[in-house]
Design a protein around this motif. Structure first.
Motif, mmCIF file in Angstrom:
data_model
loop_
_atom_site.group_PDB
_atom_site.id
_atom_site.type_symbol
_atom_site.label_atom_id
_atom_site.label_comp_id
_atom_site.label_asym_id
_atom_site.label_seq_id
_atom_site.Cartn_x
_atom_site.Cartn_y
_atom_site.Cartn_z
ATOM 1 N N THR A 2 52.929 71.589 51.733
ATOM 2 C CA THR A 2 51.550 71.587 52.355
ATOM 3 C C THR A 2 50.444 71.006 51.203
ATOM 4 O O THR A 2 50.843 70.891 49.970
ATOM 5 C CB THR A 2 51.171 73.078 52.559
ATOM 6 N N GLN A 4 47.887 72.496 49.964
ATOM 7 C CA GLN A 4 47.874 73.521 49.301
ATOM 8 C C GLN A 4 48.538 73.898 48.306
ATOM 9 O O GLN A 4 48.262 73.916 46.800
ATOM 10 C CB GLN A 4 47.427 74.959 49.872
ATOM 11 N N THR A 78 37.975 72.643 45.980
ATOM 12 C CA THR A 78 39.234 72.902 46.724
ATOM 13 C C THR A 78 39.298 72.315 47.914
ATOM 14 O O THR A 78 38.431 71.945 48.654
ATOM 15 C CB THR A 78 39.678 74.533 46.839
ATOM 16 N N PRO A 79 40.693 72.260 48.484
ATOM 17 C CA PRO A 79 40.804 71.546 49.711
ATOM 18 C C PRO A 79 40.432 72.726 50.712
ATOM 19 O O PRO A 79 39.883 71.935 51.936
ATOM 20 C CB PRO A 79 42.489 71.495 49.714
ATOM 21 N N THR A 80 40.197 73.741 50.681
ATOM 22 C CA THR A 80 39.713 74.702 51.491
ATOM 23 C C THR A 80 38.236 74.361 51.869
ATOM 24 O O THR A 80 37.775 74.419 52.944
ATOM 25 C CB THR A 80 39.776 76.044 51.018
ATOM 26 N N GLN A 81 37.725 73.859 50.764
ATOM 27 C CA GLN A 81 36.190 73.662 50.989
ATOM 28 C C GLN A 81 36.061 72.055 51.918
ATOM 29 O O GLN A 81 35.087 72.356 52.856
ATOM 30 C CB GLN A 81 35.711 73.171 49.620
ATOM 31 N N LEU A 83 38.316 71.433 54.087
ATOM 32 C CA LEU A 83 38.688 71.619 55.559
ATOM 33 C C LEU A 83 37.549 72.449 56.097
ATOM 34 O O LEU A 83 37.388 72.183 57.486
ATOM 35 C CB LEU A 83 40.028 72.568 55.474
ATOM 36 N N ALA A 84 36.856 73.142 55.585
ATOM 37 C CA ALA A 84 35.676 73.986 56.003
ATOM 38 C C ALA A 84 34.615 72.936 56.662
ATOM 39 O O ALA A 84 34.151 73.257 57.650
ATOM 40 C CB ALA A 84 35.079 74.880 55.085
ATOM 41 N N GLU A 87 35.800 71.471 59.860
ATOM 42 C CA GLU A 87 35.677 72.348 60.788
ATOM 43 C C GLU A 87 34.149 72.441 61.144
ATOM 44 O O GLU A 87 33.754 72.597 62.461
ATOM 45 C CB GLU A 87 36.068 73.869 60.347
#
Length: 92
Positions: A2, A4, A78-81, A83-84, A87
């Protein structure tokens, strides 16, 4: 694999550099070099999309993705940021 998982490997190379690691060498060279690599890979993606076979495009997008993740790590993002943000845009 992934995104992540790959980001975690990149973070490990940043925090525990090794002499033979390409990722560690990018961090040693600093943000300007990392940003330059993202630009180079972006150009290679464009060329592959226009005049090369699908496999070459896949390879170049993989290179761009890797270097973009190194850039994010270098900047403390981060990748999460990312992706957020995607979204948030989708919800509009």
């Amino acid at each position: 694999m992934t995104v992540q998982w790959l980001f975690d490997v990149i973070e490990d190379r940043k925090n525990n550099p090794t002499e033979k690691s390409y990722t560690s060498s990018l961090f040693n060279e600093g943000l300007p070099r990392i940003a330059q690599k993202v630009g180079e890979e972006g150009t290679e993606v464009v060329v592959a999309a226009l005049v090369q076979e699908d496999q070459r495009l896949i390879e170049e997008v993989a290179d761009l993705t890797y270097h973009a993740l190194v850039l994010l790590s270098a900047r403390g993002i981060t990748p999460t940021q990312v992706l957020a943000e995607l979204e948030k845009r989708h919800r509009k």
